[in-house]
Write a protein that holds these residues in place. Structure first.
Motif, mmCIF file in Angstrom:
data_model
loop_
_atom_site.group_PDB
_atom_site.id
_atom_site.type_symbol
_atom_site.label_atom_id
_atom_site.label_comp_id
_atom_site.label_asym_id
_atom_site.label_seq_id
_atom_site.Cartn_x
_atom_site.Cartn_y
_atom_site.Cartn_z
ATOM 1 N N ARG A 14 12.068 1.839 1.130
ATOM 2 C CA ARG A 14 10.810 1.126 1.291
ATOM 3 C C ARG A 14 10.995 -0.329 0.910
ATOM 4 O O ARG A 14 11.725 -0.641 -0.025
ATOM 5 N N ARG A 47 2.004 -1.562 -0.453
ATOM 6 C CA ARG A 47 3.006 -0.554 -0.072
ATOM 7 C C ARG A 47 3.155 -0.550 1.447
ATOM 8 O O ARG A 47 2.163 -0.475 2.161
ATOM 9 N N SER A 48 4.386 -0.592 1.921
ATOM 10 C CA SER A 48 4.635 -0.615 3.365
ATOM 11 C C SER A 48 4.333 0.727 4.021
ATOM 12 O O SER A 48 4.098 0.780 5.226
ATOM 13 N N ASP A 49 4.289 1.812 3.241
ATOM 14 C CA ASP A 49 4.044 3.135 3.828
ATOM 15 C C ASP A 49 2.571 3.546 3.808
ATOM 16 O O ASP A 49 2.103 4.215 4.714
ATOM 17 N N TYR A 98 -0.543 -2.619 -5.458
ATOM 18 C CA TYR A 98 -0.131 -2.419 -6.845
ATOM 19 C C TYR A 98 0.429 -3.735 -7.354
ATOM 20 O O TYR A 98 0.668 -4.661 -6.564
ATOM 21 N N ASP A 138 8.376 -3.534 0.183
ATOM 22 C CA ASP A 138 6.993 -3.981 0.056
ATOM 23 C C ASP A 138 6.965 -5.495 -0.120
ATOM 24 O O ASP A 138 7.824 -6.064 -0.796
#
Length: 129
Positions: free
Chosen positions: A111, A28-30, A35, A113
């Motif tokens: 977002r 996840r980029s945030d 995942y 990813d």
């Protein structure tokens, strides 16, 4: 974003896209949390997103290709808070090297990813008989 603007060509609903079967690990980029996303050419209308012990099925509405790379696009019908995706309405999974998944709102990219492991997926188009 329109299909004409980004150079992707749509694969017909009755056409078969040969992108294989693959489990892709994303970060996840945030948050940096990892995942997995499962794709399988035998199930061209669905992809599975796996976060921990939870699975979310995402419906694929469009299959696209450009220069031998496939992209799967679809809407999010399950807005389960376990996935923290309540603001997203659309995903675009690009099966490039590395693979990329984008989460879109109404015309806004929320977002993006990137894959943290895996092999490229390339293929040719074939028609179902």
């Amino acid at each position: 974003m329109t299909d004409q603007d980004d150079g992707w060509e749509r694969i017909g609903d009755w056409s078969f896209a040969r992108f294989g079967k693959r489990t892709i690990v994303f970060s996840r980029s945030d948050t940096g949390q990892s995942y997995s996303v499962e794709v399988d050419e035998d199930e061209q209308e669905l992809i599975n997103v796996l976060v921990g012990a939870h699975t979310l099925e995402l419906g694929i509405d469009r299959k696209m290709h450009r220069n031998g790379i496939f992209q799967l696009r679809g809407g999010l019908s399950d807005r389960n808070d376990l996935f923290n995706i309540d603001r997203y309405a659309w995903i675009e999974l690009t099966l490039s090297q590395p693979a990329v998944i984008e989460y879109w709102g109404t015309g806004v990219l929320f977002r993006k990813d990137e894959e943290i492991s895996g092999e490229p997926v390339r293929g040719l188009l074939a028609f179902r008989r």
